[in-house]
Design an enzyme around this catalytic site. Sequence first.
Site, mmCIF file in Angstrom:
data_model
loop_
_atom_site.group_PDB
_atom_site.id
_atom_site.type_symbol
_atom_site.label_atom_id
_atom_site.label_comp_id
_atom_site.label_asym_id
_atom_site.label_seq_id
_atom_site.Cartn_x
_atom_site.Cartn_y
_atom_site.Cartn_z
ATOM 1 N N LYS A 195 1.327 -1.042 0.574
ATOM 2 C CA LYS A 195 0.092 -0.181 0.040
ATOM 3 C C LYS A 195 1.202 1.345 -0.024
ATOM 4 O O LYS A 195 1.790 0.978 0.615
ATOM 5 C CB LYS A 195 -0.749 -0.356 1.009
ATOM 6 C CG LYS A 195 -2.252 1.327 1.041
ATOM 7 C CD LYS A 195 -2.606 0.805 2.845
ATOM 8 C CE LYS A 195 -4.290 1.609 3.464
ATOM 9 N NZ LYS A 195 -4.335 1.441 4.175
ATOM 10 N N SER A 267 -9.745 1.389 3.023
ATOM 11 C CA SER A 267 -8.358 2.532 1.917
ATOM 12 C C SER A 267 -7.176 1.140 1.436
ATOM 13 O O SER A 267 -6.605 1.835 0.406
ATOM 14 C CB SER A 267 -7.759 3.602 2.924
ATOM 15 O OG SER A 267 -6.997 3.187 3.692
ATOM 16 N N SER A 291 -10.169 -0.305 7.167
ATOM 17 C CA SER A 291 -9.507 -0.485 6.099
ATOM 18 C C SER A 291 -9.046 -2.289 4.905
ATOM 19 O O SER A 291 -8.688 -1.766 4.261
ATOM 20 C CB SER A 291 -8.522 0.660 5.799
ATOM 21 O OG SER A 291 -9.698 1.828 5.921
#
Length: 557
Positions: A195, A267, A291
């Site tokens: 990420k 996310s 997330s």
Amino acid sequence: MRHLYRLLPLVFTGAGCFALGALTTAADTPAAITVPMVRAAQELFGLQFSDAQLDSVRRDLAEYRDNYAANRKVALPNSVAPATVFNPVPSSWQPAAPVGNDKLPKPGKVMLPATRDDLAFYSVRQLGELLRTRQISSEELTRFCLDRLKRFDPKLHCVTSLTEELALQQARAADAEIKQGRYRGPLHGIPYGAKDLFSTKGYKTTWGSVPYKDQTLDEDAAVVTRLREAGAVLCAKLTLGELAMGDVWYGGRTRTPWDVEKGSSGSSAGSAAAVAAGLLPFAIGTETLGSIVSPSTACGVTGLRPSFGRVSRAGAMALSWTMDKVGPIARSAEDCAVVFDALVGQDRRDAATLLVPAEFRYAFDVDVKKLRIGYLKADFERAYPNKANDEATLAALRRLGIELVPLELPPLPANDITYLLTAEGAAAFDDLTRSGRDQQMVKQDRNAWPNIFRSSRFIPAVEYIQAQRYRTLLIDDMAKRLQGLDGYLAPSFSRNLVLTNLTGHPAVAVPNGFTKEGLPQTITFMGQLFEEGKLLALVKAYQDATTFDEQHPKLTF
């Protein structure tokens, strides 16, 4: 509770303080603080001081404001954490006795598929065995993943940066070591993605947001370092909703490969999408308030949110120092365990890791029939979409001989203290707000970060501290209710998601069926604090008895 739902899902509060004159710049002359100003301000917080009392208060407020101005002359980059550290350990906690023989099950005989594209959905264990037995080279596998990332990203929008040069360098090094007999373990030569809130030398770390889209940080995040030491190969920085909210970033919206007309949630949007589409065998995500769980659901993958403090966040963007957690997203519990084993451990750069156990043990030989597993009876009995899939999961566990025990969550109002997160986020991005650069962000609506950060400046420090005290009560109550249990199950989007992100308990989002529209769904398996081994063993038993983790989307785009 309106503010809670606009925050879900988040990846990843310093406390707010009295906000009079908070956003004046050094060049401005702040207005004198008067009794009418303070009288109006106190109404925001439900206070009723007399004018005489407020006249004394305003003098202190003027001094505080001078203190704030002096403090702001000191640079505070996002990487600087508060001196206080959140401790998720309840007062009654005792370390659990080690379980299992701490050995991975043998992967069995693995052969190259007749059709090379079928490699896309091999597990980490299977790919590792192909590499160990030198049926395929890491460089070949890495080029295969890089090609798929290039081919499918134009539709999925899951990549911020390809790290191709680094990946090929790491792959060739892995091949040389394996050839020399220096095999590091099941991640040696395995491609992965991170990420894009983890810093990586030589590449941008954009945090998914316009103000930072050209940011480079001259360090490797702790997880990037640990995976490099395990021999893994970093192929891509993957998308996140800007500053770890949702799936919208400056490059568009990340899509789920099950339906590219729909977002992958967030996310950890790109991490889940890339694994689900078979672009990478695993990826690293983060969770603050859903997330990992949420995009794992949207993309039909297995996501582990470890106990708070188990994985170092050094080199990662901070949103909430007391809630941010780092974990793997993969195809199965076994793959998550392999990755987690490489990530877990203490790190002096992240003080939270010094408060919790440093070791992880595989526990796949545990007899699951001897486990006592709770389930949130009231949550499962209410009416909600796709309830039948969750009921089928409970039935499957009973067929495995697992005892299911009704469980109730603490009644304390967890939803009402989620402003802890927004207060910490406002502190983490204080400079963004004060400089006005928040206006460059893609999302500018009422429920987006720019407005949330502004609103959070009005959270009193006293209320922030009180909320952390309520959190202590919540942690202790949760420990009492879980006494005698080895874990429990919850619908993936029940009150449990908020509560356990506050208490720091580990969770695994597990695929367990599909909606009537053909989109994947998950159920959440919860564990005792720091007992990820036992939790993942339970999930593996369920996945061995079902096939949901083996299903993947047909990529027709």
